[in-house]
Design a protein around this motif. Sequence first.
Motif, PDB file in Angstrom:
ATOM      1  N   GLY A 409       0.838  -1.199   0.000  1.00  0.00           N
ATOM      2  CA  GLY A 409       0.000   0.000   0.000  1.00  0.00           C
ATOM      3  C   GLY A 409       0.868   1.242   0.000  1.00  0.00           C
ATOM      4  O   GLY A 409       1.774   1.382   0.818  1.00  0.00           O
ATOM      5  N   LYS A 455      -3.187   0.972   2.908  1.00  0.00           N
ATOM      6  CA  LYS A 455      -3.642  -0.181   2.120  1.00  0.00           C
ATOM      7  C   LYS A 455      -5.040   0.039   1.572  1.00  0.00           C
ATOM      8  O   LYS A 455      -5.323  -0.270   0.414  1.00  0.00           O
ATOM      9  CB  LYS A 455      -3.645  -1.437   2.986  1.00  0.00           C
ATOM     10  CG  LYS A 455      -2.307  -2.102   2.990  1.00  0.00           C
ATOM     11  CD  LYS A 455      -2.419  -3.528   3.482  1.00  0.00           C
ATOM     12  CE  LYS A 455      -1.030  -4.132   3.413  1.00  0.00           C
ATOM     13  NZ  LYS A 455      -0.775  -5.193   4.329  1.00  0.00           N
ATOM     14  N   ASN A 458      -4.926   2.528  -1.137  1.00  0.00           N
ATOM     15  CA  ASN A 458      -4.227   1.975  -2.299  1.00  0.00           C
ATOM     16  C   ASN A 458      -5.128   1.040  -3.102  1.00  0.00           C
ATOM     17  O   ASN A 458      -5.106   1.053  -4.334  1.00  0.00           O
ATOM     18  CB  ASN A 458      -2.961   1.239  -1.846  1.00  0.00           C
ATOM     19  CG  ASN A 458      -2.080   0.861  -3.017  1.00  0.00           C
ATOM     20  OD1 ASN A 458      -1.179   1.608  -3.370  1.00  0.00           O
ATOM     21  ND2 ASN A 458      -2.342  -0.263  -3.654  1.00  0.00           N
TER      22      ASN A 458
END
Length: 484
Positions: A409, A455, A458
């Motif tokens: 991420g 994360k 992402n």
Amino acid sequence: MASEGNTNVLLASNRGPVSFIHADDGSLTCRGGAGGLASALAAVPSEVDATWVCAAMSEADRAAAASAPRGRLDLAGYETGTVPVRLLDIDPHIFAQAYNGIANSTLWFVHHMLFDMADQPVFDAAFRQQWAAYGAYNAAFADALAEEAGPGTRVLVQDYHLSLTPGLLRERRPDLAIGHFSHTPWAPPDYFRLLPDDVAVVLLTGVLAADYASFLTARWAEAFLSCCEVVLGASVDRRRGLVEHAGRQTKIGVNPLGVDAASFRARADQPDVRDRMAGLRSLVGGRKLLVRVDRAELSKNIVRGLLAYRDLLRRHPEWQGRVVHVALAYPSRHDLDKYREYSAAVHRVGKEIIDEFGSPDWDPLILSVDDDYARSLAAYRMAHVAVVNPLRDGMNLVAKEIPIVSDDGCALVLSREAGAAVELGEDSLLINPFDIQETADALHVALSMSPAERKARNSRLAMRAGAHPPGRWLADQLAELTKY
Ligand code: G6P
């Protein structure tokens, strides 16, 4: 001109999918072309009978063009692709004036609004010579396309190098369906009108000779429409995306370009990338990794990005010793003084940062200008934070590629002036690329972000980045051209 070809799709761009070099023994070696434009166009489906017309850009390219009948190279034998390529051997002097003088020093600067206006631009006799060369270079493309095109062929003309080609091609072959795609921003009318009036008119009518002219974002399309109204007095129907001028109608569209996630992930997992990851890991240690990857290009705003990193280390000394900035800046357009000066400025600021903060056990900045694609992909995968801060950018594929291959991420600090901000803005930290303190603050927030939030953001970025893969981008434009 009589048509000779049977090709049903023609692609035209200045830089093609391959380039040649002379090996030590004098033989010619072929290399795959770099850049988003080349990989996007290479997505042409295998069932389509296509030919790609592009310019020979070096002596070795010219030698390759001369070795094949009419410069038609069959690339099936190379790993670089299967679309046959016709390399145009344009007089080197004409080519240099058109490519360096008009495309890169004038039109690129206009669309990216890069002029330092107290001194530039100056439209004088030398400019007029370059402008004539640009006309001749576009005519060479139009001649080749007219010759290659069979009846009903769809022709996709790419970018600011070839703004006049749709018009010149239509004069030669009124039967063809012609598209033009701009990979850059388009300048708003007040800035576009820096150009001499006759030049502005010819550029716009050149593009309008296409049946379908499209852009990476609605903002660039809108700027083009406004230029058509202000400069040409054309009538514009924004709801239907139509421009009417001199008895012709042109459809204006938006075709965002993204990444083919599956094949990009597969490339980023090759042994050469894993090898570079091991090297990077030992350089970075357990620190946070801040990454940028660009061509050493004025619009990419590398100097201000480095100044922002310096500002971060000064105002947030807690990051000293805890972050490493890997900045990869690949050489670009080094025939131009401005670009060489810019690369020198990048090095100068980089050295200042290393001198101010470097210590025997910490390298604050690893700045490299060597062309190493596998190392870029390794940095993409490992980055905790990426900075993509262009002054202005048609799209910016780096911003889309990084989330797709990120291992853990990556928090994205992104310029609001990049086309990619339209799709990625919500989950990035958006910045004004001129504001160094704001950029530094965003770097601080990004570096401080929890792994879980990084994360989560992402994965949403990756979804959006993969939403318009090149195959679809190309197919959508070809579909538009079946309507004519
Ligand atoms: C970038 C731009 C394209 C442009 C290309 C040309 O990729 O997004 O619009 O065509 O640069 O770069 P070159 O190295 O061929 O001058």
